[in-house]
Design an enzyme around this catalytic site. Structure first.
Site, mmCIF file in Angstrom:
data_model
loop_
_atom_site.group_PDB
_atom_site.id
_atom_site.type_symbol
_atom_site.label_atom_id
_atom_site.label_comp_id
_atom_site.label_asym_id
_atom_site.label_seq_id
_atom_site.Cartn_x
_atom_site.Cartn_y
_atom_site.Cartn_z
ATOM 1 N N ASP A 209 0.865 -1.170 0.000
ATOM 2 C CA ASP A 209 0.000 0.000 0.000
ATOM 3 C C ASP A 209 0.910 1.231 0.000
ATOM 4 O OD1 ASP A 209 -2.347 1.578 0.277
ATOM 5 O OD2 ASP A 209 -1.998 1.693 2.432
ATOM 6 N N ASP B 29 -0.111 5.032 1.119
ATOM 7 C CA ASP B 29 -0.301 5.986 2.213
ATOM 8 C C ASP B 29 -0.126 5.324 3.574
ATOM 9 O OD1 ASP B 29 -1.376 8.557 0.815
ATOM 10 O OD2 ASP B 29 -2.491 6.905 -0.093
ATOM 11 N N GLU C 96 -0.686 10.780 4.448
ATOM 12 C CA GLU C 96 -1.841 10.462 3.617
ATOM 13 C C GLU C 96 -1.912 11.546 2.548
ATOM 14 O OE1 GLU C 96 -4.180 7.960 3.831
ATOM 15 O OE2 GLU C 96 -3.159 6.981 5.512
ATOM 16 N N SER D 250 -2.559 1.089 -4.532
ATOM 17 C CA SER D 250 -3.099 2.074 -3.591
ATOM 18 C C SER D 250 -4.509 2.501 -3.956
ATOM 19 C CB SER D 250 -2.178 3.307 -3.576
ATOM 20 O OG SER D 250 -2.746 4.360 -2.835
ATOM 21 N N GLY D 251 -5.272 2.843 -2.924
ATOM 22 C CA GLY D 251 -6.564 3.473 -3.135
ATOM 23 C C GLY D 251 -6.424 4.985 -3.272
ATOM 24 N N LYS E 171 -8.064 -3.670 -5.434
ATOM 25 C CA LYS E 171 -6.683 -3.887 -5.001
ATOM 26 C C LYS E 171 -6.348 -5.377 -4.983
ATOM 27 C CE LYS E 171 -4.826 -1.207 -1.817
ATOM 28 N NZ LYS E 171 -4.547 -0.400 -0.605
ATOM 29 N N ASP F 134 -2.026 -1.151 5.730
ATOM 30 C CA ASP F 134 -2.325 -0.637 7.072
ATOM 31 C C ASP F 134 -3.795 -0.409 7.348
ATOM 32 O OD1 ASP F 134 -2.619 2.850 7.140
ATOM 33 O OD2 ASP F 134 -2.420 1.707 5.294
#
Length: 400
Positions: free
Chosen positions: A185, A187, A194, A273-274, A318, A341
């Site tokens: 991931d 962030d 973030e 990543s989102g 993802k 996370d």
């Protein structure tokens, strides 16, 4: 009444030196004795050798076998103890379900772990130490056959979070399987910040964005709805401002060393990543990663329109992206490690051979194999079986 006692348990201890295993195995070969189970450990210069032997097909009597083993031990100044068993008195090897528990917390961590394992009736079969940046870490081989494995895992990860030490619990099969792809991931995992908060600061909407994020975390909004609302608030943000945000991004401690070493070892590396592709692309170039996937901000006339382009990268996407990378690279999913996370990493981590919760939300304890704190990024290398020699070699190669 027990049947004939045809199994011999032998324990040998004393000063370690080359040739001990060779000498005793030659005696067993001479007598036609088969080894059912064996384990050897050496601590400093002291040896512990344990063998379970099948005497059924021995070419000579049990007494003859034992006599030769005792004589060899005496010649080598070693202590040998033995005991005969009937087959039904010995636990079957097929009755074991082994896992490897790795922790980086010294004696205090071992005490906490051992207490939980004892309460859960989990047997520790072996403990060994590993060198980790000059500090002692430990690997425990444990038998989770017949116990509530998911509850044990959750208790151990919860304890590591509460007491502040890093811990991983992997099945022996997964532990022995070489990983080939590691997906991170972005962030709060590869980077400290973030990204959307940094962008919101630029537009003066940090409080509004934070409020939506909080609602999403409470479950009032799903990921897609909350993302679209927050992106809408970024309307008018310039490409130049986004480039300046890239300059503000700080890597988490240990990230450079982890990526450098994994690249040197030949791993494929991805950031999934989102967040936003603009920044994952920047990170991909900065760290020399192989793949980068995230949401695409729509940009017109060098400014963000407040909309996204293409499919939204949420938790399901993802997981699907990781699976697709593995498939295209010819890598099995149990050879994939994922690091994340947050809640939108649950599915991605849940399908991986090694799932690592890094400085993570408590929810990940249900799916993660490992829980690492904010300073534990380099522990990933040891969970992948990469030793200090390999790490030093990677560092030297990069410095050349």
């Amino acid at each position: 009444m027990h049947s004939d006692k045809s199994l011999l348990m032998v324990t040998i201890s004393g000063k370690d030196r080359p040739g001990i295993s060779a000498s005793f195995s030659q005696i067993l070969l001479h007598h036609g004795v088969e080894i059912i189970d064996i384990e050897q450990a050496s601590l400093q210069d002291l040896l512990g050798l344990y063998m379970l032997l099948d005497l059924n097909r021995a070419s000579q009597s049990k007494d003859s076998v034992i006599k030769d083993l005792l004589y060899e031990a005496s010649q080598m100044d070693l202590h040998l103890n033995f005991r005969l068993y009937a087959p039904e008195e010995v636990s079957s090897l097929t009755g074991r379900n082994l896992s490897v528990l790795t922790h980086f917390g010294g004696t205090a961590a071992l005490a906490s772990i051992a207490r939980i394992l004892s309460e859960e009736k989990v047997n520790i079969e072996m403990i060994s130490s590993i060198d980790h940046n000059g500090e002692l870490a430990m690997e425990l081989t444990i038998n989770v056959k017949g116990v509530h494995a998911s509850r044990v895992r959750k208790r151990l990860l919860g304890e590591s979070r509460q007491k502040g030490f890093d811990l991983a619990l992997q099945s022996m099969v997964a532990f022995r399987k070489n990983k080939r792809l590691v997906c991170f991931d972005m962030d709060s995992t590869l980077i400290q910040q973030e990204i959307i908060n940094l962008l919101a600061d630029r537009r003066g909407v940090r409080r509004e964005v934070a409020r939506i994020t909080e609602k999403a975390m409470r479950g009032d909004f799903d990921f897609e709805e909350s993302l679209l609302q927050r992106v809408a608030m970024l309307k008018g943000l310039s490409v130049e401002e986004m480039r300046s945000v890239c300059d503000e991004v700080e890597l988490n401690p240990g990230v450079k060393q982890v990526i450098r070493t994994l690249k040197w070892m030949g791993y494929k590396l991805a950031v999934v990543s989102g967040g936003f592709q603009f920044f994952t692309d920047h990170l991909k170039e900065r760290l020399d990663l192989d793949f980068a996937f995230a949401n695409r901000l729509q940009i017109k006339d060098q400014k963000v329109t407040g909309k996204l382009e293409g499919d939204i990268v949420d938790d399901t996407a993802k997981a699907r992206i990781v699976s697709r990378i593995a498939c295209e690279e010819g890598i099995q999913m149990d050879q994939v490690a994922c690091v994340g996370d947050g809640a939108n990493d649950v599915l991605m981590l849940g399908q991986a051979g090694l799932s690592i919760a890094y400085n993570a939300k408590k929810r990940l304890d249900d799916v993660a194999d490992a829980a690492l704190g904010a300073s534990g990024m380099t522990n990933i290398l040891h969970l992948l079986g990469i030793n200090e020699t390999d790490i030093e070699a990677a560092n030297r190669d990069q410095d050349c």
